[in-house]
Write a protein that holds these residues in place. Structure first.
Motif, PDB file in Angstrom:
ATOM      1  N   LEU B  49      51.783  36.811  59.360  1.00 45.88           N
ATOM      2  CA  LEU B  49      51.485  36.403  57.992  1.00 45.88           C
ATOM      3  C   LEU B  49      50.905  35.001  58.052  1.00 45.88           C
ATOM      4  CD1 LEU B  49      54.681  37.560  56.033  1.00 45.88           C
ATOM      5  CD2 LEU B  49      52.457  38.695  56.156  1.00 45.88           C
ATOM      6  N   VAL B  50      49.845  34.786  57.303  1.00 45.10           N
ATOM      7  CA  VAL B  50      49.226  33.460  57.255  1.00 45.10           C
ATOM      8  C   VAL B  50      49.518  32.857  55.882  1.00 45.10           C
ATOM      9  CG1 VAL B  50      47.078  32.160  57.473  1.00 45.10           C
ATOM     10  CG2 VAL B  50      47.429  34.229  58.854  1.00 45.10           C
ATOM     11  N   SER B  51      50.494  31.951  55.843  1.00 48.00           N
ATOM     12  CA  SER B  51      50.873  31.330  54.571  1.00 48.00           C
ATOM     13  C   SER B  51      49.782  30.364  54.116  1.00 48.00           C
ATOM     14  CB  SER B  51      52.190  30.575  54.732  1.00 48.00           C
ATOM     15  OG  SER B  51      52.384  29.726  53.615  1.00 48.00           O
ATOM     16  N   LEU B  52      49.478  30.408  52.825  1.00 46.76           N
ATOM     17  CA  LEU B  52      48.420  29.547  52.282  1.00 46.76           C
ATOM     18  C   LEU B  52      48.998  28.331  51.557  1.00 46.76           C
ATOM     19  CD1 LEU B  52      46.164  32.397  50.830  1.00 46.76           C
ATOM     20  CD2 LEU B  52      46.172  31.438  53.141  1.00 46.76           C
ATOM     21  N   ARG B  53      50.323  28.136  51.670  1.00 49.75           N
ATOM     22  CA  ARG B  53      50.942  27.128  50.802  1.00 49.75           C
ATOM     23  C   ARG B  53      50.599  25.691  51.179  1.00 49.75           C
ATOM     24  NH1 ARG B  53      57.388  26.557  51.985  1.00 49.75           N
ATOM     25  NH2 ARG B  53      57.289  26.299  54.222  1.00 49.75           N
ATOM     26  N   ARG B  54      50.074  25.471  52.385  1.00 46.14           N
ATOM     27  CA  ARG B  54      49.708  24.097  52.751  1.00 46.14           C
ATOM     28  C   ARG B  54      48.250  23.760  52.422  1.00 46.14           C
ATOM     29  NH1 ARG B  54      54.312  22.598  54.969  1.00 46.14           N
ATOM     30  NH2 ARG B  54      55.257  23.755  56.698  1.00 46.14           N
ATOM     31  N   LEU B  55      47.540  24.716  51.829  1.00 43.16           N
ATOM     32  CA  LEU B  55      46.117  24.485  51.557  1.00 43.16           C
ATOM     33  C   LEU B  55      45.944  23.791  50.203  1.00 43.16           C
ATOM     34  CD1 LEU B  55      44.620  27.900  52.765  1.00 43.16           C
ATOM     35  CD2 LEU B  55      44.901  25.767  54.050  1.00 43.16           C
ATOM     36  N   ASP B  56      45.765  22.483  50.242  1.00 46.25           N
ATOM     37  CA  ASP B  56      45.663  21.709  49.000  1.00 46.25           C
ATOM     38  C   ASP B  56      44.488  22.148  48.136  1.00 46.25           C
ATOM     39  OD1 ASP B  56      47.853  20.285  49.721  1.00 46.25           O
ATOM     40  OD2 ASP B  56      46.720  18.616  50.611  1.00 46.25           O
ATOM     41  N   GLU B  57      43.405  22.611  48.789  1.00 45.96           N
ATOM     42  CA  GLU B  57      42.200  23.004  48.025  1.00 45.96           C
ATOM     43  C   GLU B  57      42.477  24.223  47.152  1.00 45.96           C
ATOM     44  OE1 GLU B  57      42.439  22.763  51.324  1.00 45.96           O
ATOM     45  OE2 GLU B  57      40.594  22.036  52.267  1.00 45.96           O
ATOM     46  N   VAL B 135      35.913  34.969  40.786  1.00 51.29           N
ATOM     47  CA  VAL B 135      36.658  34.318  41.855  1.00 51.29           C
ATOM     48  C   VAL B 135      35.686  33.711  42.864  1.00 51.29           C
ATOM     49  CG1 VAL B 135      38.777  35.672  41.687  1.00 51.29           C
ATOM     50  CG2 VAL B 135      36.883  36.533  43.078  1.00 51.29           C
ATOM     51  N   THR B 136      36.106  32.582  43.449  1.00 47.37           N
ATOM     52  CA  THR B 136      35.368  32.000  44.566  1.00 47.37           C
ATOM     53  C   THR B 136      36.094  32.429  45.837  1.00 47.37           C
ATOM     54  OG1 THR B 136      34.756  30.112  43.221  1.00 47.37           O
ATOM     55  CG2 THR B 136      34.544  29.857  45.618  1.00 47.37           C
ATOM     56  N   ILE B 137      35.347  33.070  46.718  1.00 44.57           N
ATOM     57  CA  ILE B 137      35.928  33.615  47.940  1.00 44.57           C
ATOM     58  C   ILE B 137      35.423  32.807  49.126  1.00 44.57           C
ATOM     59  CG2 ILE B 137      35.960  35.657  49.453  1.00 44.57           C
ATOM     60  CD1 ILE B 137      35.544  37.346  46.878  1.00 44.57           C
ATOM     61  N   GLU B 164      38.832  37.044  54.530  1.00 40.93           N
ATOM     62  CA  GLU B 164      38.358  36.294  53.371  1.00 40.93           C
ATOM     63  C   GLU B 164      39.538  35.968  52.458  1.00 40.93           C
ATOM     64  OE1 GLU B 164      33.865  37.326  52.201  1.00 40.93           O
ATOM     65  OE2 GLU B 164      35.276  38.936  51.766  1.00 40.93           O
ATOM     66  N   LEU B 165      39.416  34.856  51.741  1.00 39.38           N
ATOM     67  CA  LEU B 165      40.480  34.417  50.845  1.00 39.38           C
ATOM     68  C   LEU B 165      39.896  34.074  49.484  1.00 39.38           C
ATOM     69  CD1 LEU B 165      42.240  31.875  53.248  1.00 39.38           C
ATOM     70  CD2 LEU B 165      43.150  34.107  52.558  1.00 39.38           C
ATOM     71  N   ILE B 166      40.624  34.401  48.425  1.00 46.72           N
ATOM     72  CA  ILE B 166      40.256  33.881  47.104  1.00 46.72           C
ATOM     73  C   ILE B 166      40.710  32.425  47.063  1.00 46.72           C
ATOM     74  CG2 ILE B 166      40.715  34.000  44.619  1.00 46.72           C
ATOM     75  CD1 ILE B 166      41.060  37.018  44.919  1.00 46.72           C
ATOM     76  N   ARG B 167      39.782  31.513  46.806  1.00 51.05           N
ATOM     77  CA  ARG B 167      40.137  30.086  46.743  1.00 51.05           C
ATOM     78  C   ARG B 167      40.483  29.671  45.313  1.00 51.05           C
ATOM     79  NH1 ARG B 167      37.429  25.488  45.764  1.00 51.05           N
ATOM     80  NH2 ARG B 167      35.345  26.367  45.958  1.00 51.05           N
ATOM     81  N   GLU B 168      39.722  30.172  44.359  1.00 53.14           N
ATOM     82  CA  GLU B 168      40.031  29.843  42.962  1.00 53.14           C
ATOM     83  C   GLU B 168      39.448  30.901  42.049  1.00 53.14           C
ATOM     84  OE1 GLU B 168      38.195  26.033  42.178  1.00 53.14           O
ATOM     85  OE2 GLU B 168      36.380  27.005  41.451  1.00 53.14           O
ATOM     86  N   VAL B 169      39.953  30.899  40.805  1.00 54.59           N
ATOM     87  CA  VAL B 169      39.396  31.770  39.783  1.00 54.59           C
ATOM     88  C   VAL B 169      38.886  30.875  38.666  1.00 54.59           C
ATOM     89  CG1 VAL B 169      41.684  32.156  38.741  1.00 54.59           C
ATOM     90  CG2 VAL B 169      39.811  33.701  38.178  1.00 54.59           C
ATOM     91  N   SER B 170      37.736  31.254  38.146  1.00 57.73           N
ATOM     92  CA  SER B 170      37.110  30.426  37.125  1.00 57.73           C
ATOM     93  C   SER B 170      36.913  31.271  35.871  1.00 57.73           C
ATOM     94  CB  SER B 170      35.802  29.912  37.714  1.00 57.73           C
ATOM     95  OG  SER B 170      34.959  29.533  36.706  1.00 57.73           O
ATOM     96  N   ILE B 171      37.412  30.751  34.746  1.00 58.49           N
ATOM     97  CA  ILE B 171      37.356  31.470  33.473  1.00 58.49           C
ATOM     98  C   ILE B 171      36.343  30.754  32.584  1.00 58.49           C
ATOM     99  CG2 ILE B 171      38.712  32.131  31.430  1.00 58.49           C
ATOM    100  CD1 ILE B 171      41.147  31.739  33.625  1.00 58.49           C
ATOM    101  N   PRO B 172      35.365  31.496  32.052  1.00 62.47           N
ATOM    102  CA  PRO B 172      34.348  30.833  31.230  1.00 62.47           C
ATOM    103  C   PRO B 172      34.926  30.380  29.890  1.00 62.47           C
ATOM    104  CG  PRO B 172      34.040  33.196  31.123  1.00 62.47           C
ATOM    105  CD  PRO B 172      35.158  32.956  32.109  1.00 62.47           C
ATOM    106  N   SER B 173      34.160  29.599  29.164  1.00 61.84           N
ATOM    107  CA  SER B 173      34.582  29.178  27.824  1.00 61.84           C
ATOM    108  C   SER B 173      34.797  30.406  26.935  1.00 61.84           C
ATOM    109  CB  SER B 173      33.507  28.284  27.206  1.00 61.84           C
ATOM    110  OG  SER B 173      33.774  28.131  25.828  1.00 61.84           O
ATOM    111  N   LEU B 174      35.878  30.391  26.193  1.00 58.75           N
ATOM    112  CA  LEU B 174      36.159  31.494  25.276  1.00 58.75           C
ATOM    113  C   LEU B 174      35.970  31.055  23.824  1.00 58.75           C
ATOM    114  CD1 LEU B 174      39.343  32.915  27.057  1.00 58.75           C
ATOM    115  CD2 LEU B 174      37.004  33.764  27.222  1.00 58.75           C
ATOM    116  N   ALA B 175      35.225  29.961  23.649  1.00 57.97           N
ATOM    117  CA  ALA B 175      34.998  29.456  22.290  1.00 57.97           C
ATOM    118  C   ALA B 175      34.320  30.534  21.453  1.00 57.97           C
ATOM    119  CB  ALA B 175      34.135  28.200  22.346  1.00 57.97           C
ATOM    120  N   GLY B 176      34.834  30.788  20.266  1.00 57.82           N
ATOM    121  CA  GLY B 176      34.249  31.786  19.375  1.00 57.82           C
ATOM    122  C   GLY B 176      34.591  33.215  19.741  1.00 57.82           C
TER     123      GLY B 176
END
Lengths: 162, 287
Positions: B49-57, B135-137, B164-176
């Motif tokens: 298992l490769v723990s991702l908990r030390r990855l600050d990014e 997602v940014t992979i 491959e790893l998901i690094r972050e998820v990006s949610i667009p503006s939901l205005a309106g």
């Protein structure tokens, strides 16, 4: 298989301890090494709350945590709740409200109540029900548990103003 | 569980080097709530298992200049639930969290894992797909972006390679936007859903101008209801339209039977809940 086990050290109810753990062991198994049996693996799936512990002040299911991952962390169990021989006000509230029959689920309920009151010091019944929905009491002491949580909130408030 | 190695890399490069593109017994570990269940039941017997908990990014919740939100993959569901930024910009996510598993699981589970796991009975995949999130992979070839709606290819199968790893998820503006997530659990309040419906609408004086509806838990992957979306287009919401949308949703989907309900039962759930979710998004009451 030296890479399948490791030595860890962590804070356990305020004391620094170390242990040798198998990588595939969970935290309930780790606590048994220290003779602590208040956290019980019951459903084994994070659904029942009987193995609730706090890691760095955050409530989690001990059965879903790898023991190796508490290295360097601060672990609190039900056994660490009393201070100087005095029960915590939450424990006292559960006793006064008769909020258990067999007591198997009680450590989990008490620790979750602590988390609840840390976040919502004055919870309404909906908040209590929602927060404790992941803890099961097979004796069905839910009405008394609700009462105990309300009483615990009162006790905390009066302790804070005393 | 059988013995395995745990690695805790501190950099993305090290993490990627420890993963494997073709060995299914090596997997990344995020919060671990879902993987632990698979390991305990013997469905997954890892060698590493490769723990991702030390990855600050991989941590943190941040506002984007366009009015959206970026959430690091290792952010716990509880951190998202209690984020004032998420509450302000995407309250539908906070609402969904309140009925997702229980407090302890939300404290442990991470958003990256909830998306990468590929379990059709999770709430975040249909919701984030409906919100237009991506997602940014990161992988050996660098970074790529994939819409959450395009992440899933089958039962527990995603487009992510083993290294491959998901690094972050990006949610667009939901205005309106008018958004809602409604789910039905059939065994206990905090069970995995038998059905989840996510709705994201744009509506004005001339009716609904844009609709995205994604359903989770009834099929192997989150499913976009394109016929229902077309029916809503240009229409003004009333009870007849809600009923029509429900009928169309039930006709469009082929639910699978499982422990949470038969196919016929789920088809009935779809009929009712699609209407309810659209009504909730538009803040009206479905009759």
């Amino acid at each position: 298989m030296s890479n399948a086990r490791r030595k860890i050290s962590f804070q356990l109810n305020g004391a620094t301890v170390s242990a040798t753990v198998e990588n595939h062991h969970n935290v309930v198994e780790l606590l048994e090494q220290f003779g602590l049996r208040g956290a019980r693996e019951s459903c084994g799936q994070g659904l029942c709350g009987c193995c609730t512990i706090l890691i760095d002040d955050v409530a989690v299911s001990g059965c879903l945590q790898l023991a190796a991952m508490v290295d360097g962390k601060n672990v609190c169990t039900i056994e660490g709740m009393q201070k100087n021989g005095e029960l915590d006000p939450i424990q006292q509230a559960f006793i006064e409200s008769g909020a258990f029959q067999c007591g198997f689920c009680t450590p989990g309920f008490v620790l979750m109540t602590q988390q609840l009151l840390d976040r919502y010091p004055d919870p309404d019944d909906d908040q209590i029900r929602s927060y404790l929905s992941g803890n099961l009491c097979r004796c069905g002491a839910y009405p008394e548990i609700l009462k105990a949580v309300r009483l615990a909130a009162e006790k905390r408030k009066s302790a804070a103003t005393a | 569980m059988s013995p395995f190695e745990i690695a805790e890399p501190a950099t993305i490069a090290d993490a990627l080097a420890l993963l494997s593109g073709d060995d299914p017994d090596i997997r990344p570990l995020a919060g671990g709530s879902a993987l632990m269940l698979m390991m305990k039941s013997g469905v997954f017997r890892p060698t590493r298992l490769v723990s991702l908990r030390r990855l600050d990014e991989f941590t943190g919740i941040a506002a984007t200049p366009e009015g959206g939100i970026r959430i690091g993959a290792m952010t716990s569901l509880a951190a998202i639930e209690h984020s004032s930024l998420v509450k302000q910009r995407a309250p539908v996510i906070v609402e969904a969290m309140r009925r997702l598993a229980n407090v302890r699981v939300r404290n442990q589970a991470c958003i990256g894992g909830a998306l990468a796991h590929g379990d059709p009975h999770l709430d975040m995949p249909p919701l984030l797909a409906a919100l237009g999130a991506e997602v940014t992979i990161v992988g050996p070839e660098g970074e790529r972006k994939v819409a959450v709606a395009d992440l899933y290819v089958g039962y527990y199968q995603t487009v992510l390679a083993g290294d491959e790893l998901i690094r972050e998820v990006s949610i667009p503006s939901l205005a309106g936007r008018h958004t809602a997530y409604q789910k039905c659990t059939t065994r206990s309040a905090d069970d995995w859903p038998a059905l989840g419906v996510a709705v994201n609408l744009r509506a004005g004086k001339s009716g609904i101008s844009e609709a995205r509806i994604v359903v989770g838990a009834v099929a192997e992957i989150p499913t976009q209801l394109r016929n229902v979306e077309m029916i809503l287009q240009g229409r003004t919401l009333d009870q007849a339209l809600l009923a029509q949308a429900g009928e169309a949703a039930a006709a469009e989907l082929s639910p699978t039977s499982d422990a949470r309900g038969s196919a016929a039962y789920k088809r009935q759930l779809v009929k009712v809940y699609v209407g309810r979710a659209i009504a909730a998004a538009m803040d009206v009451v479905a009759s």
